[in-house]
Motif scaffolding. Structure first.
Motif, mmCIF file in Angstrom:
data_model
loop_
_atom_site.group_PDB
_atom_site.id
_atom_site.type_symbol
_atom_site.label_atom_id
_atom_site.label_comp_id
_atom_site.label_asym_id
_atom_site.label_seq_id
_atom_site.Cartn_x
_atom_site.Cartn_y
_atom_site.Cartn_z
ATOM 1 N N THR A 1 -36.866 -69.791 35.154
ATOM 2 C CA THR A 1 -38.069 -70.475 34.687
ATOM 3 C C THR A 1 -39.224 -70.272 35.653
ATOM 4 O OG1 THR A 1 -37.423 -72.545 35.744
ATOM 5 C CG2 THR A 1 -36.785 -72.248 33.441
ATOM 6 N N SER A 2 -40.394 -70.678 35.204
ATOM 7 C CA SER A 2 -41.626 -70.441 35.966
ATOM 8 C C SER A 2 -41.805 -71.390 37.137
ATOM 9 C CB SER A 2 -42.836 -70.568 35.030
ATOM 10 O OG SER A 2 -42.836 -71.815 34.345
ATOM 11 N N VAL B 1 -31.824 -69.917 37.200
ATOM 12 C CA VAL B 1 -33.002 -70.770 37.041
ATOM 13 C C VAL B 1 -33.553 -71.229 38.380
ATOM 14 C CG1 VAL B 1 -33.757 -73.024 36.201
ATOM 15 C CG2 VAL B 1 -32.508 -71.490 34.680
ATOM 16 N N CYS C 1 -37.838 -75.353 29.102
ATOM 17 C CA CYS C 1 -37.157 -75.491 30.392
ATOM 18 C C CYS C 1 -35.974 -74.521 30.487
ATOM 19 C CB CYS C 1 -36.672 -76.929 30.561
ATOM 20 S SG CYS C 1 -35.415 -77.412 29.353
ATOM 21 N N GLY C 2 -35.278 -74.590 31.622
ATOM 22 C CA GLY C 2 -34.157 -73.708 31.850
ATOM 23 C C GLY C 2 -33.036 -73.873 30.847
ATOM 24 N N VAL D 1 -33.753 -71.659 27.704
ATOM 25 C CA VAL D 1 -33.521 -70.216 27.779
ATOM 26 C C VAL D 1 -32.043 -69.917 28.022
ATOM 27 C CG1 VAL D 1 -34.056 -69.939 30.249
ATOM 28 C CG2 VAL D 1 -34.511 -68.062 28.643
ATOM 29 N N PRO E 1 -44.244 -75.609 35.683
ATOM 30 C CA PRO E 1 -43.186 -75.614 34.669
ATOM 31 C C PRO E 1 -43.753 -75.341 33.290
ATOM 32 C CG PRO E 1 -43.767 -77.856 35.278
ATOM 33 C CD PRO E 1 -44.528 -76.961 36.211
ATOM 34 N N GLY F 1 -39.664 -70.409 30.158
ATOM 35 C CA GLY F 1 -38.405 -69.796 30.531
ATOM 36 C C GLY F 1 -38.489 -68.292 30.279
#
Length: 372
Positions: free
Chosen positions: A187-188, A165, A60-61, A64, A196, A199
């Motif tokens: 993030t994706s 993010v 997750c954010g 990263v 999700p 990151g």
């Protein structure tokens, strides 16, 4: 169900379908997909070939963001964090628990940090090497603008880590114009409308190379991710990733481009936010931010003063009407928040406004002014 949270977001059927396959992440057929994602992301970020690199990290954010702080801020070093929202709170904790010394720059969660405030804080403490700033605060909806803050950081001879993010892909940024940025992280599953699970840091190669050995963590070391790419190739993955999320992200990136890229995505989100902001005001509710301070990602609304209002029953009543929002708030005053991002349209926002009105009526909420 209309999913109106600031991530994971509602996605297109094509994106979801791409995840419905079994993939070996180290298969030779997947290497060009992974390498292509890295290149596309660098281009969206306005990075320069040979000067910036995309460094993916599973998770997750927060993962990263911690990796960026660990990689670029030396152990025991000082980092200035503009402290005007819940995600800045989290950055403070991430940095502190990583053994970095945090200098918090406090401010209300109803306005952005200013360049003058950042410049003054940096001038007051020459030991600060980095600023770590949240681009879009998904608690309140304010935007801390790197176009204003970046030059102040650059003029002071310091470095910037930008937590984008919940902004990247919609809010504009060009790393070519910001040599002070060591890393932009995202993030994706937010404004690029993927699933999700991944990151990304788009980092300045010179900085990531100089940061070797800083992280104190193998998993959260962006310099090690970069060195792995040099050794094994840009289509090689260091540890097992959320590979189905990567396959879906490739499709999401194609859809982002087909829509018109960042400007078109921002225009749709801004219109979503406008319709929602005006709509809740029309219901007698009070947005947390005035329109002039409102970002395009999320509209946060003061909880009504009526004693019949409670957040979870309100969320449940909305869900019965096909609208799903967050069941918590993280602002300084009690609020509820509604996402404007994802594969949603202004017409979806009108649907949400009607559902909000119906849910409040069901709960017997007549006093809709803010509970201040």
């Amino acid at each position: 169900m209309l999913l109106l949270i600031p991530g994971p977001v509602q996605t297109r059927p094509e994106t979801r379908a791409a995840a419905a396959q079994d993939i070996a992440p180290w298969d030779m057929d997947f290497r060009p997909v992974y390498a292509g994602i890295r290149e596309t992301v660098r281009q969206i970020a306005g990075g320069i070939e040979g000067e910036h690199a995309t460094l993916p990290l599973q998770g997750c954010g927060h993962f990263v963001m911690e990796a960026a702080i660990r990689t670029f801020v030396p152990a025991g070093g000082k980092v200035l964090i503009p402290h005007n929202g819940a995600y800045a709170d989290r950055a403070v904790r991430l940095a502190g628990e990583a053994g970095r010394r945090v200098v918090a720059l406090p401010g209300p969660d109803t306005r952005p940090v200013t360049a003058e405030e950042v410049a003054a804080a940096l001038a007051a403490d020459p030991a600060i090497s980095h600023v770590a700033m949240i681009h879009n605060e998904t608690g309140s909806g304010i935007v801390n603008d790197p176009e204003l803050i970046g030059p102040a950081v650059r003029a002071a001879g310091r470095r910037l880590i930008l937590d984008s993010v919940s902004a990247f892909g919609a809010l504009p940024i060009s790393l070519a114009a910001h040599p002070e940025i060591d890393a932009l992280v995202f993030t994706s599953g937010k404004c690029l409308e993927g699933l999700p699970g991944m990151g990304f840091a788009v980092a300045r190669i010179e900085s990531v190379t100089a940061a070797a050995g800083n992280a104190g963590s193998w998993s959260f070391d962006l310099s090690d991710i970069y060195q792995h790419a040099l050794r094994a190739g840009w289509g090689s993955i260091r540890f097992t990733p959320a590979v189905q999320a990567l396959a879906a992200f490739r499709v999401a990136l194609d859809l982002h481009d087909a829509e018109g890229g960042q400007p078109a995505r921002l225009a749709r989100y801004r219109e979503n936010a406008r319709v929602l902001h005006e709509g809740v005001r029309g219901l007698g509710l009070t947005p947390y931010l005035p329109w002039e301070a409102q970002g395009p990602v999320i509209v946060t609304v003061h909880q009504p003063a009526d004693p019949n209002f409670a957040l979870q029953p309100f969320v449940d009543a909305l869900k019965r009407r096909g609208v799903l929002i967050s069941n918590f708030w993280n602002t300084q005053a009690p609020t509820f928040r509604i996402g404007c991002i994802g594969a949603v349209t202004p017409e979806d926002m009108r649907t949400a406004v009607a559902a909000i009105d119906a849910a409040l009526r069901e709960l017997g909420v007549r006093r809709r002014e803010a509970a201040l």
